[in-house]
Scaffold this motif. Structure first.
Motif, mmCIF file in Angstrom:
data_model
loop_
_atom_site.group_PDB
_atom_site.id
_atom_site.type_symbol
_atom_site.label_atom_id
_atom_site.label_comp_id
_atom_site.label_asym_id
_atom_site.label_seq_id
_atom_site.Cartn_x
_atom_site.Cartn_y
_atom_site.Cartn_z
ATOM 1 N N GLY A 65 0.806 -1.313 0.070
ATOM 2 C CA GLY A 65 -0.038 0.039 0.087
ATOM 3 C C GLY A 65 0.850 1.322 0.091
ATOM 4 O O GLY A 65 1.903 1.269 -0.181
ATOM 5 N N ALA A 122 -4.412 -2.188 0.878
ATOM 6 C CA ALA A 122 -4.432 -0.960 0.847
ATOM 7 C C ALA A 122 -4.383 -0.598 -0.731
ATOM 8 O O ALA A 122 -4.943 -0.991 -1.467
ATOM 9 C CB ALA A 122 -3.749 -0.182 1.761
ATOM 10 N N SER A 125 -4.003 -3.378 -3.013
ATOM 11 C CA SER A 125 -5.267 -3.492 -3.877
ATOM 12 C C SER A 125 -5.591 -2.719 -4.666
ATOM 13 O O SER A 125 -6.191 -3.421 -5.676
ATOM 14 C CB SER A 125 -6.250 -4.090 -2.462
ATOM 15 O OG SER A 125 -6.666 -2.895 -2.167
ATOM 16 N N ASP A 126 -5.395 -1.478 -4.562
ATOM 17 C CA ASP A 126 -5.949 -0.482 -5.582
ATOM 18 C C ASP A 126 -5.338 -1.264 -7.007
ATOM 19 O O ASP A 126 -5.926 -1.153 -8.224
ATOM 20 C CB ASP A 126 -5.590 0.749 -5.346
ATOM 21 C CG ASP A 126 -6.420 1.309 -4.223
ATOM 22 O OD1 ASP A 126 -7.487 0.821 -3.819
ATOM 23 O OD2 ASP A 126 -6.091 2.342 -3.757
ATOM 24 N N TYR A 144 -8.382 -3.942 2.392
ATOM 25 C CA TYR A 144 -8.036 -2.506 2.549
ATOM 26 C C TYR A 144 -8.034 -2.021 3.851
ATOM 27 O O TYR A 144 -9.186 -1.193 4.435
ATOM 28 C CB TYR A 144 -9.184 -1.553 1.584
ATOM 29 C CG TYR A 144 -8.505 -0.147 1.224
ATOM 30 C CD1 TYR A 144 -7.843 0.064 0.002
ATOM 31 C CD2 TYR A 144 -8.764 0.957 1.975
ATOM 32 C CE1 TYR A 144 -7.335 1.380 -0.139
ATOM 33 C CE2 TYR A 144 -8.415 2.185 1.606
ATOM 34 C CZ TYR A 144 -7.464 2.267 0.578
ATOM 35 O OH TYR A 144 -7.188 3.643 0.361
ATOM 36 N N PRO A 153 -10.976 3.232 -0.746
ATOM 37 C CA PRO A 153 -10.109 2.886 -1.901
ATOM 38 C C PRO A 153 -10.513 3.752 -2.972
ATOM 39 O O PRO A 153 -11.764 3.755 -3.550
ATOM 40 C CB PRO A 153 -10.372 1.431 -1.936
ATOM 41 C CG PRO A 153 -11.769 1.391 -1.300
ATOM 42 C CD PRO A 153 -11.736 2.129 0.015
ATOM 43 N N GLY A 174 -12.340 -3.652 6.458
ATOM 44 C CA GLY A 174 -10.966 -3.485 6.266
ATOM 45 C C GLY A 174 -10.220 -5.013 6.414
ATOM 46 O O GLY A 174 -8.935 -4.869 6.164
ATOM 47 N N ASP A 243 -12.028 9.779 0.287
ATOM 48 C CA ASP A 243 -10.569 9.399 0.813
ATOM 49 C C ASP A 243 -9.904 10.605 1.610
ATOM 50 O O ASP A 243 -9.241 10.489 2.465
ATOM 51 C CB ASP A 243 -9.847 8.953 -0.304
ATOM 52 C CG ASP A 243 -8.397 8.346 0.237
ATOM 53 O OD1 ASP A 243 -8.209 7.512 0.844
ATOM 54 O OD2 ASP A 243 -7.229 8.828 -0.282
#
Length: 289
Positions: A65, A122, A125-126, A144, A153, A174, A243
């Motif tokens: 992340g 986090a 994973s995006d 996340y 995200p 999360g 965000d």
């Protein structure tokens, strides 16, 4: 390649490989990495010999992340954490740029495959979920965790991949899930023991690279437009604004202050303990750096 500082780019046998290359920091995302991912994708797009793009991580995992230890523990104003009062549109412009850099994997005319070992957590994973396919080691983890405090995200791919119920479960808790669970709910195409991960990638890439590039492009466009017609762009705008709000909310500011006071690791343990955030946090005055 020498013109990248956070990743490696190689190409051969119709496959381009982008390797996130900050293994000493679990390939954590710094300010340079999103733009370099876009540039690497553009290089693969411009290469007529490339049919498939694989994204992987060097060292122990895919990507941990954003480098939150660096960001959260730092004193003063930093990217993603302004002094108060904050300007949400300055924050939006920064994170929108990062989001669109990651989305270059989605927009590429060529199929993209995320190869996940260790963790894609986090922001990691995006990156993974902007790829067309996710193949995981069975014991790898994806999720996340900053959705608990200090993040949303921004590519917002969870709902489009999983539907509302599973997306809410993972975004609200999360939680990190392993490769077996990711395969079971359809987040990963396949989960295999880590020793077999490269073979699984080669099988899928091998099937794809034999298809003409124009055919790959047409079929990818058909599927992508269906997702985009569901409102992906507007969902990402909301997520990117939220965000920024998450990092500047009373709880978000509390989390950063705790990271500065006790260190990032202990602040995360407090955040993830299941206990309520400190009473009265919303009434605390903002501490200016």
């Amino acid at each position: 390649m020498s013109d990248f500082t956070t990743l490696l780019y190689t190409a051969g046998d119709r496959v381009a490989t982008i390797t996130l290359n900050r293994p000493e920091r679990l390939n954590a995302i710094n300010q340079a990495m999103p733009g370099e991912i876009r540039r690497a994708v553009e290089r693969a797009e411009d290469d007529p010999d490339v049919h498939v793009i694989v994204v992987r991580g060097a060292g122990k995992g895919f990507c941990g992340g954003y480098d939150l230890k660096e960001y959260a523990e730092a004193e003063g104003e930093i990217p993603g954490s302004q002094d108060m009062p904050w300007d949400p549109m300055v924050d939006f412009a920064m994170m929108e740029r990062n989001t669109q850099d990651f989305m270059s994997l989605w927009r590429a005319s060529k199929p993209t495959i995320a190869r996940i070992h260790g963790a894609a957590a986090a922001g990691g994973s995006d990156i993974a979920l902007c790829c067309d396919f996710v193949i995981m080691a069975t014991d790898a983890r994806i999720g996340y965790p900053p959705a608990r405090v200090w993040g949303v995200p921004t590519p917002a791919m969870w709902v489009h991949r999983l539907g509302p119920q599973q997306a809410k479960r993972l975004m609200m808790t999360g939680d990190l899930i392993d490769g077996r669970e990711a395969e079971r709910i359809g987040l990963a195409l396949e989960a295999v023991p880590e020793a077999e991960l490269d073979a699984a990638i080669d099988r899928l890439a091998g099937r794809l690279k034999g298809v003409p590039r124009n055919q790959l492009m047409m079929t990818k466009m058909v599927v992508n437009q269906a997702v985009e017609a569901q409102g992906l762009a507007n969902t990402q705008r909301f997520a990117t604004l939220f965000d920024g709000m998450a990092r500047h909310s009373p709880e978000g500011i509390w989390f950063r202050q705790r990271a500065q006071e006790v260190g990032f690791k202990e602040a995360v343990e407090e955040r993830d303990s299941g206990a309520p955030i400190a009473e009265g946090v919303s009434k605390r005055p903002y501490r200016r750096s």
